[in-house]
Design an enzyme around this catalytic site. Structure first.
Site, mmCIF file in Angstrom:
data_model
loop_
_atom_site.group_PDB
_atom_site.id
_atom_site.type_symbol
_atom_site.label_atom_id
_atom_site.label_comp_id
_atom_site.label_asym_id
_atom_site.label_seq_id
_atom_site.Cartn_x
_atom_site.Cartn_y
_atom_site.Cartn_z
ATOM 1 N N ASP A 165 -22.161 7.723 -12.150
ATOM 2 C CA ASP A 165 -22.288 9.105 -12.608
ATOM 3 C C ASP A 165 -22.440 9.149 -14.123
ATOM 4 O O ASP A 165 -23.205 9.940 -14.671
ATOM 5 C CB ASP A 165 -21.047 9.914 -12.204
ATOM 6 N N ALA A 166 -21.696 8.260 -14.796
ATOM 7 C CA ALA A 166 -21.722 8.275 -16.260
ATOM 8 C C ALA A 166 -23.105 7.846 -16.768
ATOM 9 O O ALA A 166 -23.649 8.430 -17.713
ATOM 10 C CB ALA A 166 -20.648 7.351 -16.806
ATOM 11 N N SER B 49 -1.502 12.353 8.051
ATOM 12 C CA SER B 49 -1.779 10.931 7.858
ATOM 13 C C SER B 49 -0.455 10.179 8.003
ATOM 14 O O SER B 49 0.560 10.762 8.380
ATOM 15 C CB SER B 49 -2.442 10.690 6.509
ATOM 16 N N LEU B 50 -0.464 8.904 7.715
ATOM 17 C CA LEU B 50 0.716 8.080 7.938
ATOM 18 C C LEU B 50 1.199 7.484 6.633
ATOM 19 O O LEU B 50 0.393 7.107 5.780
ATOM 20 C CB LEU B 50 0.374 6.931 8.894
ATOM 21 N N GLU C 214 1.336 -0.297 17.953
ATOM 22 C CA GLU C 214 -0.049 -0.327 18.436
ATOM 23 C C GLU C 214 -0.992 -0.540 17.260
ATOM 24 O O GLU C 214 -0.619 -0.245 16.119
ATOM 25 C CB GLU C 214 -0.376 0.995 19.119
ATOM 26 N N LYS D 56 -3.671 -0.096 14.371
ATOM 27 C CA LYS D 56 -4.205 1.041 13.619
ATOM 28 C C LYS D 56 -5.717 0.855 13.570
ATOM 29 O O LYS D 56 -6.213 -0.093 12.948
ATOM 30 C CB LYS D 56 -3.619 1.063 12.208
ATOM 31 N N ASP E 59 -9.500 1.282 12.616
ATOM 32 C CA ASP E 59 -10.172 1.666 11.372
ATOM 33 C C ASP E 59 -11.438 2.459 11.679
ATOM 34 O O ASP E 59 -12.541 1.929 11.676
ATOM 35 C CB ASP E 59 -10.503 0.391 10.575
ATOM 36 N N ARG F 93 -10.861 15.499 11.173
ATOM 37 C CA ARG F 93 -9.605 15.803 10.508
ATOM 38 C C ARG F 93 -9.799 16.729 9.309
ATOM 39 O O ARG F 93 -8.987 17.599 9.039
ATOM 40 C CB ARG F 93 -8.977 14.486 10.062
ATOM 41 N N TYR G 200 -4.501 8.300 20.873
ATOM 42 C CA TYR G 200 -3.168 7.811 20.517
ATOM 43 C C TYR G 200 -2.180 8.917 20.143
ATOM 44 O O TYR G 200 -1.046 8.642 19.791
ATOM 45 C CB TYR G 200 -3.237 6.783 19.380
ATOM 46 N N LYS H 265 0.446 -2.115 7.136
ATOM 47 C CA LYS H 265 -0.929 -2.507 6.825
ATOM 48 C C LYS H 265 -1.072 -4.029 6.765
ATOM 49 O O LYS H 265 -0.151 -4.735 6.370
ATOM 50 C CB LYS H 265 -1.359 -1.920 5.463
ATOM 51 N N CYS I 26 -12.124 9.052 -28.315
ATOM 52 C CA CYS I 26 -12.664 9.354 -26.992
ATOM 53 C C CYS I 26 -14.155 9.019 -26.980
ATOM 54 O O CYS I 26 -14.898 9.505 -27.829
ATOM 55 C CB CYS I 26 -12.456 10.831 -26.676
ATOM 56 N N CYS J 33 -16.275 12.502 -26.586
ATOM 57 C CA CYS J 33 -16.367 13.590 -27.560
ATOM 58 C C CYS J 33 -15.987 13.141 -28.966
ATOM 59 O O CYS J 33 -16.101 13.922 -29.907
ATOM 60 C CB CYS J 33 -15.498 14.776 -27.135
ATOM 61 N N CYS K 211 -7.411 11.544 -24.734
ATOM 62 C CA CYS K 211 -8.305 12.237 -25.650
ATOM 63 C C CYS K 211 -7.636 13.534 -26.071
ATOM 64 O O CYS K 211 -7.093 14.267 -25.244
ATOM 65 C CB CYS K 211 -9.618 12.528 -24.930
ATOM 66 N N CYS L 32 -13.855 18.607 -25.079
ATOM 67 C CA CYS L 32 -14.325 17.317 -24.570
ATOM 68 C C CYS L 32 -15.134 17.536 -23.292
ATOM 69 O O CYS L 32 -14.607 18.036 -22.300
ATOM 70 C CB CYS L 32 -13.143 16.394 -24.289
HETATM 71 S S1 IVH Z 1 -0.943 8.302 14.621
HETATM 72 C C1 IVH Z 1 0.913 12.197 13.062
HETATM 73 N N1 IVH Z 1 -1.949 6.082 15.541
HETATM 74 O O1 IVH Z 1 -4.670 6.442 10.683
HETATM 75 C C2 IVH Z 1 0.353 10.837 13.051
HETATM 76 N N2 IVH Z 1 -3.039 7.079 13.689
HETATM 77 O O2 IVH Z 1 -3.472 6.703 8.037
HETATM 78 C C3 IVH Z 1 -0.968 10.751 13.688
HETATM 79 N N3 IVH Z 1 -5.043 5.911 12.947
HETATM 80 O O3 IVH Z 1 -5.270 9.865 10.281
HETATM 81 C C4 IVH Z 1 -1.599 9.459 13.506
HETATM 82 N N4 IVH Z 1 -4.975 4.314 14.448
HETATM 83 O O4 IVH Z 1 -6.898 8.527 11.740
HETATM 84 C C5 IVH Z 1 -2.058 7.041 14.611
HETATM 85 N N5 IVH Z 1 -2.775 4.156 16.503
HETATM 86 C C6 IVH Z 1 -2.872 5.098 15.593
HETATM 87 C C7 IVH Z 1 -3.914 5.111 14.661
HETATM 88 C C8 IVH Z 1 -3.957 6.119 13.705
HETATM 89 C C9 IVH Z 1 -5.647 4.815 13.411
HETATM 90 C C10 IVH Z 1 -5.508 6.671 11.789
HETATM 91 C C11 IVH Z 1 -5.566 8.169 11.952
HETATM 92 C C12 IVH Z 1 -4.709 8.720 10.845
HETATM 93 C C13 IVH Z 1 -4.688 7.588 9.879
HETATM 94 C C14 IVH Z 1 -3.457 7.654 9.013
#
Ligand code: IVH
Length: 705
Positions: A43-44, A92-93, A126, A128, A130, A149, A236, A324, A429, A432, A447, A453
């Site tokens: 962008d810059a 999210s988690l 379970e 996660k 991707d 979402r 899930y 993770k 800066c 500016c 800055c 700026c």
């Molecule tokens: S549970 C209220 N279970 O990870 C909690 N999420 O970083 C609902 N995701 O937005 C999420 N695998 O898109 C859950 N086995 C799993 C998952 C999972 C992937 C994603 C999901 C969430 C994101 C959070």
């Protein structure tokens, strides 16, 4: 860019050539950015080219080209998807990065629930996945809506697209009347490779990884394109329900499988953190052969009654965590360190790297945080990377964890050039020219240009239109930058006068390249749509340092309406009543309070805010989900021993019902909840005539008994 001659030192011939070169470069950059989704300039760099073009045009007005890049603004505005407000927010988690984090997760939950260390407590574990999450709404067993979402509360309506996915049932037998099933849309490795091969053959863009391919395929305006892409779905979780699916997480997942959804076969019940970690290692060992991308393991409290008691923090459930996998690493060369200026004036050094693939994604930039980080010290002054500093030309090891910006993990000193010089932050800066100052105790150099700026102004505007702020359809970061570069908007208030200034007359938005009658009208309408807006969004959109989304919500709830908020911010001074009231908000500390007060008490800032507010109709902050709550707006104090819940749980629950929980009894207290052993607080409440309940009385009042 090559060394450049100042515009007014160019001869007319040189200027003409330079304008032609810039027009070419900018045309190709525009194309790459808007139509191919694959930007070739930062962008810059893009802005620098545009500024140079404008400067040469100003010095040689006669040479301005018919196809001058200055006359081109923005990208075509996609008609986009309609919006869906989720009945239950999609959260999210929270993350765990090592075994200790997992043990602590278990300890935190036990503490919150008041469970002994050896009391049984089971979790599901379970993979996660991707991909991207999707919420499917079934009414009377029929799929009626599918939504992404989005920002968690409002997503995009992708119903037609979801209907093309084989793993998404169109109808269900023996399902609750209302059932929202949530899960992850993803693409298998094999399907991803095949799709990319087909795309390449057809001369179309290829995707960096399966997740991007899945997202790009689901978010197609033409559902037939989605149909041609092999998407899959694992269920899930769930949102709104007319009847519970089961008593446990595992039971609910089994029920979803019975209803015809794909659920992950590696889901397992674990009785302890040790078992969770063992299962994590097993999943990690299978990661490469699963055939689809996963980025960790999710643990969830199995008992749904306990999940209900644990509830949510602002954006994540207390009852779940994502463990993770370790970040992926790669070595590459640091070509340059650029300085970016953020909306609060922070100068951030950014590493420009020789592009390298890290976990399937090409990385060419990494964050370097600040000058201490580059020198090998963290923000507490402690040594990082064994104290190795980072210099331009070094071989550096970069890593990526999840979606975050890549970081530098290590430096190979054996490959360092003898003449490599330590990095020095600029004292001015770069945007500016104002002095860039580092206050004692602050790791960041800032800055001091404030509103003058251009970088701060643009970043403020980008923040203003961002998703959690005004979220104006068709006005994204790119369009804001171009409008700013062209002098169409300088501050948020200007957005609301765009129609008046460019809706008709000689200089019209619809005449700009990339814009037509329809997209221009759509943009003006989308802007008008946001003239009425919630208080929390306005507070967040102002982009005040230290005031994030959660804080903006707290402030909005506390003050209720704009005038009350802005008057208080103008009046707040360390020690006075307005200041004490501001600090009484749980979650607001002195640093944030100072930042708010300074912003509202600076004349220029205040004037800019007032100009904005004049265009808006700000909705008062409504306390969510507390309709009919018997304790909404009341100040409650807990004292003595609670036997059916811990203090933390009692507080969180009361707050979720709209009550304010205070630590001490005063004339402002509405209700005292006293367990056995209550002492001076109960005496004081009695002397003030404050209503007092025992724990059962409280639970009965809030309908929890
Ligand atoms: S549970 C209220 N279970 O990870 C909690 N999420 O970083 C609902 N995701 O937005 C999420 N695998 O898109 C859950 N086995 C799993 C998952 C999972 C992937 C994603 C999901 C969430 C994101 C959070």
């Amino acid at each position: 860019m090559t060394a450049e001659i100042e515009p007014d030192a160019l001869s007319a011939d040189e200027a003409k050539q330079e304008l032609a070169r810039l027009a070419d470069l900018l045309r190709s950059a525009n194309l790459a950015y808007h139509t191919e989704d694959a930007p070739e300039l930062s962008d810059a760099e893009y802005d620098a080219l545009k500024r140079r073009n404008a400067a040469i045009e100003a010095a040689f007005p006669d040479l301005k080209r018919d196809d001058s890049p200055s006359e081109q603004v923005g990208a075509p505005v996609a008609d986009g998807f309609s919006k869906v407000t989720h009945a239950v927010a999609m959260l999210s988690l929270a993350n765990a990065f090592d075994d200790d984090d997992v043990t602590e997760f278990d300890e935190r939950i036990r503490k919150y629930l008041g469970l002994a260390g050896d009391a049984p407590l089971a979790y599901t574990a379970e993979p996660k996945i991707d991909g991207l999450s999707l919420s499917l709404r079934y009414e009377q067993g029929q799929l009626v809506q599918a939504a992404t979402r989005g920002d968690g509360s409002v997503g995009e309506n992708v119903t037609a697209n979801a209907r093309t996915i084989d793993d998404v049932p169109q109808s269900l037998r023996d399902a609750p009347d209302l059932l929202e099933v949530r899960g992850e849309v993803y693409m298998s490795h094999a399907d991803f490779e095949a799709l990319n091969a087909r795309q390449a053959e057809a001369g179309q863009k290829t995707f960096a990884n399966p997740r991007n391919a899945a997202a790009g395929s689901l978010r197609q305006l033409d559902a037939d394109i989605t149909r041609s892409r092999p998407l899959r779905f694992f269920a899930y979780a769930w949102g709104a329900l007319s009847a519970p699916l089961a008593d446990t997480q595992k039971g609910a997942i089994d029920r979803l499988a019975q209803l015809g959804f794909q659920t992950n076969p590696l889901t397992q019940l674990c009785e302890s953190p040790a078992e969770m970690i063992t299962h994590y290692r097993q999943i990690e060992a299978q990661r490469a052969t699963l055939g689809y991308d996963i980025d960790g393991v999710v643990y969830k409290v199995d008992n749904l009654g306990l999940q209900g008691r644990l509830g949510f923090r602002s954006t994540t459930p207390r009852w779940a965590v994502a463990h993770k996998f370790p970040a992926e690493l790669a070595w590459t060369r640091l070509e340059a360190i650029d300085i970016q200026v953020g909306r609060t004036g922070a100068l951030s050094p950014v590493a420009r790297l020789t592009p390298v693939t890290v976990g399937g994604v090409v990385v060419s930039n990494a964050t370097l945080h600040n000058e201490d980080y580059i020198a090998g010290r963290d923000n507490k002054g402690e040594t990082i990377r064994d104290g190795k500093d980072i210099r331009v030309g070094d071989w550096v090891q970069v890593y990526r964890a999840g979606d975050v910006i890549p970081k530098v993990a290590d430096v190979d000193l054996s490959k360092r050039a003898k003449d490599a010089a330590p990095f020095e932050m600029p004292a001015r800066c770069p945007e500016c020219g104002s002095a860039a100052i580092r206050e004692p105790g602050d790791a960041i150099r800032r800055c001091t240009g404030g509103l003058i700026c251009p970088a701060q102004a643009v970043e403020k505007l980008k923040h203003f239109v961002s998703r959690a702020a005004f979220d104006i359809e068709g006005l994204g970061a790119k369009q804001v930058e171009q409008f700013y570069t062209d002098g169409w908007i300088a501050e948020p208030a200007d957005i609301f006068t765009l129609r008046d200034r460019y809706g008709s007359g000689l200089q019209q938005l619809k005449n700009r390249e990339g814009w037509g009658e329809k997209s221009a009208t759509n943009l003006f309408d989308a802007i008008d749509d946001k003239r009425r807006i919630g208080l929390a969004r306005v507070i967040f959109a102002l982009g005040i340092r230290h005031v994030g989304e959660a804080a903006a919500n707290l402030l909005a709830l506390h003050y209720g309406a704009w005038p009350a908020f802005s008057d208080a911010m103008r009046d707040a001074e360390e020690g006075n009543a307005a200041w004490d009231d501001l600090l009484s908000i749980d979650g607001v500390g002195a640093v944030m309070a100072r930042s708010l007060a300074t912003t509202f008490q600076q004349d220029a800032e205040r004037a800019s805010i007032d100009r904005l507010i004049a265009h808006l109709d700000i909705e008062e902050a409504a306390r969510p989900d507390t309709d009919g709550s018997p304790v909404a707006g009341k100040t409650v104090v807990f004292t003595g021993t609670l036997e059916k819940m811990t203090r933390a749980e009692a507080k969180a629950r009361a707050e979720a019902l709209g009550a304010k929980v205070s630590g001490s009894v005063s004339a402002k207290t509405d209700l005292l909840v006293a367990g056995p052993g209550a002492g001076s607080k109960a005496t004081k409440a009695a002397s003030l005539g404050i209503e007092t309940l025992d724990e059962d009385g409280w639970l009965e009042l809030i309908g929890a008994l």
